[in-house]
Structure formats: structure tokens, C-alpha cells
Motif scaffolding. Sequence first.
Motif, PDB file in Angstrom:
ATOM      1  N   GLU A  78       0.952  -1.094   0.081  1.00  0.00           N
ATOM      2  CA  GLU A  78       0.135  -0.105   0.065  1.00  0.00           C
ATOM      3  C   GLU A  78       0.834   1.238   0.023  1.00  0.00           C
ATOM      4  O   GLU A  78       0.471   2.205  -0.673  1.00  0.00           O
ATOM      5  N   SER A  79       1.970   1.236   0.716  1.00  0.00           N
ATOM      6  CA  SER A  79       2.861   2.485   0.875  1.00  0.00           C
ATOM      7  C   SER A  79       3.648   2.635  -0.617  1.00  0.00           C
ATOM      8  O   SER A  79       3.739   3.759  -0.794  1.00  0.00           O
ATOM      9  N   GLY A  80       3.635   1.791  -1.343  1.00  0.00           N
ATOM     10  CA  GLY A  80       4.655   2.047  -2.855  1.00  0.00           C
ATOM     11  C   GLY A  80       5.786   2.166  -2.650  1.00  0.00           C
ATOM     12  O   GLY A  80       6.647   2.402  -3.549  1.00  0.00           O
ATOM     13  N   TRP A  81       6.355   1.979  -1.475  1.00  0.00           N
ATOM     14  CA  TRP A  81       7.888   1.852  -1.480  1.00  0.00           C
ATOM     15  C   TRP A  81       8.760   1.088  -2.598  1.00  0.00           C
ATOM     16  O   TRP A  81       9.808   1.383  -2.764  1.00  0.00           O
ATOM     17  N   TYR A  82       8.134  -0.105  -2.681  1.00  0.00           N
ATOM     18  CA  TYR A  82       8.845  -0.947  -3.379  1.00  0.00           C
ATOM     19  C   TYR A  82       8.319  -1.349  -4.599  1.00  0.00           C
ATOM     20  O   TYR A  82       8.325  -2.501  -5.283  1.00  0.00           O
ATOM     21  N   GLU A  83       7.570  -0.202  -5.160  1.00  0.00           N
ATOM     22  CA  GLU A  83       6.396  -0.550  -6.363  1.00  0.00           C
ATOM     23  C   GLU A  83       7.164  -1.058  -7.634  1.00  0.00           C
ATOM     24  O   GLU A  83       6.751  -1.857  -8.352  1.00  0.00           O
ATOM     25  N   GLU A  84       8.592  -0.588  -7.930  1.00  0.00           N
ATOM     26  CA  GLU A  84       9.164  -0.919  -8.993  1.00  0.00           C
ATOM     27  C   GLU A  84       9.770  -2.419  -8.910  1.00  0.00           C
ATOM     28  O   GLU A  84      10.104  -3.015  -9.690  1.00  0.00           O
ATOM     29  N   ASP A  85       9.782  -2.993  -7.501  1.00  0.00           N
ATOM     30  CA  ASP A  85      10.241  -4.272  -7.294  1.00  0.00           C
ATOM     31  C   ASP A  85       9.224  -5.069  -6.678  1.00  0.00           C
ATOM     32  O   ASP A  85       9.761  -6.159  -5.903  1.00  0.00           O
ATOM     33  N   SER A  86       8.072  -5.019  -7.037  1.00  0.00           N
ATOM     34  CA  SER A  86       7.033  -5.737  -6.658  1.00  0.00           C
ATOM     35  C   SER A  86       6.149  -6.322  -7.898  1.00  0.00           C
ATOM     36  O   SER A  86       6.477  -5.587  -8.930  1.00  0.00           O
ATOM     37  N   VAL A  87       5.489  -7.343  -7.462  1.00  0.00           N
ATOM     38  CA  VAL A  87       4.604  -7.965  -8.689  1.00  0.00           C
ATOM     39  C   VAL A  87       3.273  -8.471  -8.216  1.00  0.00           C
ATOM     40  O   VAL A  87       3.123  -8.817  -7.056  1.00  0.00           O
ATOM     41  N   THR A  88       2.378  -8.483  -9.146  1.00  0.00           N
ATOM     42  CA  THR A  88       1.050  -9.066  -8.933  1.00  0.00           C
ATOM     43  C   THR A  88       0.950 -10.394  -9.559  1.00  0.00           C
ATOM     44  O   THR A  88       1.397 -10.482 -10.587  1.00  0.00           O
ATOM     45  N   VAL A  89       0.392 -11.284  -9.186  1.00  0.00           N
ATOM     46  CA  VAL A  89       0.271 -12.690 -10.010  1.00  0.00           C
ATOM     47  C   VAL A  89      -1.079 -13.110  -9.508  1.00  0.00           C
ATOM     48  O   VAL A  89      -1.821 -12.744  -8.537  1.00  0.00           O
ATOM     49  N   THR A  90      -1.526 -13.857 -10.425  1.00  0.00           N
ATOM     50  CA  THR A  90      -2.944 -14.681 -10.274  1.00  0.00           C
ATOM     51  C   THR A  90      -2.792 -16.200 -10.303  1.00  0.00           C
ATOM     52  O   THR A  90      -2.043 -16.336 -11.342  1.00  0.00           O
ATOM     53  N   PRO A  91      -3.195 -16.774  -9.258  1.00  0.00           N
ATOM     54  CA  PRO A  91      -2.902 -18.243  -9.276  1.00  0.00           C
ATOM     55  C   PRO A  91      -3.107 -19.021 -10.556  1.00  0.00           C
ATOM     56  O   PRO A  91      -4.313 -18.795 -11.033  1.00  0.00           O
ATOM     57  N   SER A  92      -2.481 -19.761 -10.873  1.00  0.00           N
ATOM     58  CA  SER A  92      -2.893 -20.564 -12.194  1.00  0.00           C
ATOM     59  C   SER A  92      -2.377 -22.327 -11.827  1.00  0.00           C
ATOM     60  O   SER A  92      -1.372 -22.502 -11.033  1.00  0.00           O
ATOM     61  N   ALA A  93      -2.995 -23.048 -12.673  1.00  0.00           N
ATOM     62  CA  ALA A  93      -2.410 -24.466 -12.444  1.00  0.00           C
ATOM     63  C   ALA A  93      -1.039 -24.597 -12.935  1.00  0.00           C
ATOM     64  O   ALA A  93      -0.382 -25.488 -12.536  1.00  0.00           O
ATOM     65  N   SER A  94      -0.314 -23.791 -13.740  1.00  0.00           N
ATOM     66  CA  SER A  94       1.048 -23.904 -14.050  1.00  0.00           C
ATOM     67  C   SER A  94       1.979 -23.277 -13.053  1.00  0.00           C
ATOM     68  O   SER A  94       3.110 -23.668 -13.352  1.00  0.00           O
ATOM     69  N   GLY A  95       1.564 -22.417 -12.201  1.00  0.00           N
ATOM     70  CA  GLY A  95       2.467 -21.975 -11.335  1.00  0.00           C
ATOM     71  C   GLY A  95       3.228 -20.844 -11.938  1.00  0.00           C
ATOM     72  O   GLY A  95       3.172 -20.760 -12.989  1.00  0.00           O
ATOM     73  N   GLU A  96       3.928 -20.060 -10.915  1.00  0.00           N
ATOM     74  CA  GLU A  96       4.888 -19.200 -11.283  1.00  0.00           C
ATOM     75  C   GLU A  96       6.000 -19.008 -10.401  1.00  0.00           C
ATOM     76  O   GLU A  96       5.770 -19.304  -9.119  1.00  0.00           O
ATOM     77  N   PHE A  97       7.163 -18.963 -10.984  1.00  0.00           N
ATOM     78  CA  PHE A  97       8.345 -18.686  -9.972  1.00  0.00           C
ATOM     79  C   PHE A  97       8.955 -17.330  -9.570  1.00  0.00           C
ATOM     80  O   PHE A  97       8.943 -16.450 -10.523  1.00  0.00           O
TER      81      PHE A  97
END
Length: 92
Positions: free
Chosen positions: A23-42
Motif C-alpha cells: 500500500e505504501s508503494g515503497w517497493y513499487e518497481e520491485d513488486s509484482v502481482t500474480v494470479t494463481p494458475s495451474a501452471s504456477g509461477e516462480f
Amino acid sequence: MMGNPSYDNNGPQICWNAAKSWESGWYEEDSVTVTPSASGEFIQLVGVADWVTEKYTRGMHRVVLQILDSSIANDLDYYVIYNRAKGPNAGV
């Protein structure tokens, strides 16, 4: 914010939890949003201490992870941060 704030210079350190950090946005450039999926994500997380001292690879390491919950029954998102007991987070 996690913990009980200390107003004493010699008191314990405190840190923000993952949701507040997002929420603070301090790490905005080094943050990521993911949506869960069956294939997964690293996703490789890095602690705040390594982020502060730039001991990470921009674009490869993330500080905060937002996981979107797409279920109809639950409209809550989840947030993850690696709270390594080092640097600014040493005392928490």
C-alpha cells in the motif's frame, strides 16, 4: 504496521507487514502481482535489507508479492514479503 511501536531510541525495531508495504508503494518497481494458475509461477523474493543495500538484481528479485484471489466466494488478495532478520528488520 506490525508490532507495538516504540517511542524510545533504544527500543525494539518494528516493520510493516506485506499489505502495508504494498500500500505504501515503497517497493513499487520491485513488486509484482500474480494470479494463481495451474501452471504456477516462480518468484524470487529478496529481504528489505538486501533491497536497501541494493544487493539484488532489479527485475529478477521482488520485495512484495500480491496474489490476487479470483474466487467468487472470497474477494481478498494476499500479500507476501520476505522478513529476513537483517538490517532494518534485524530486531523484528
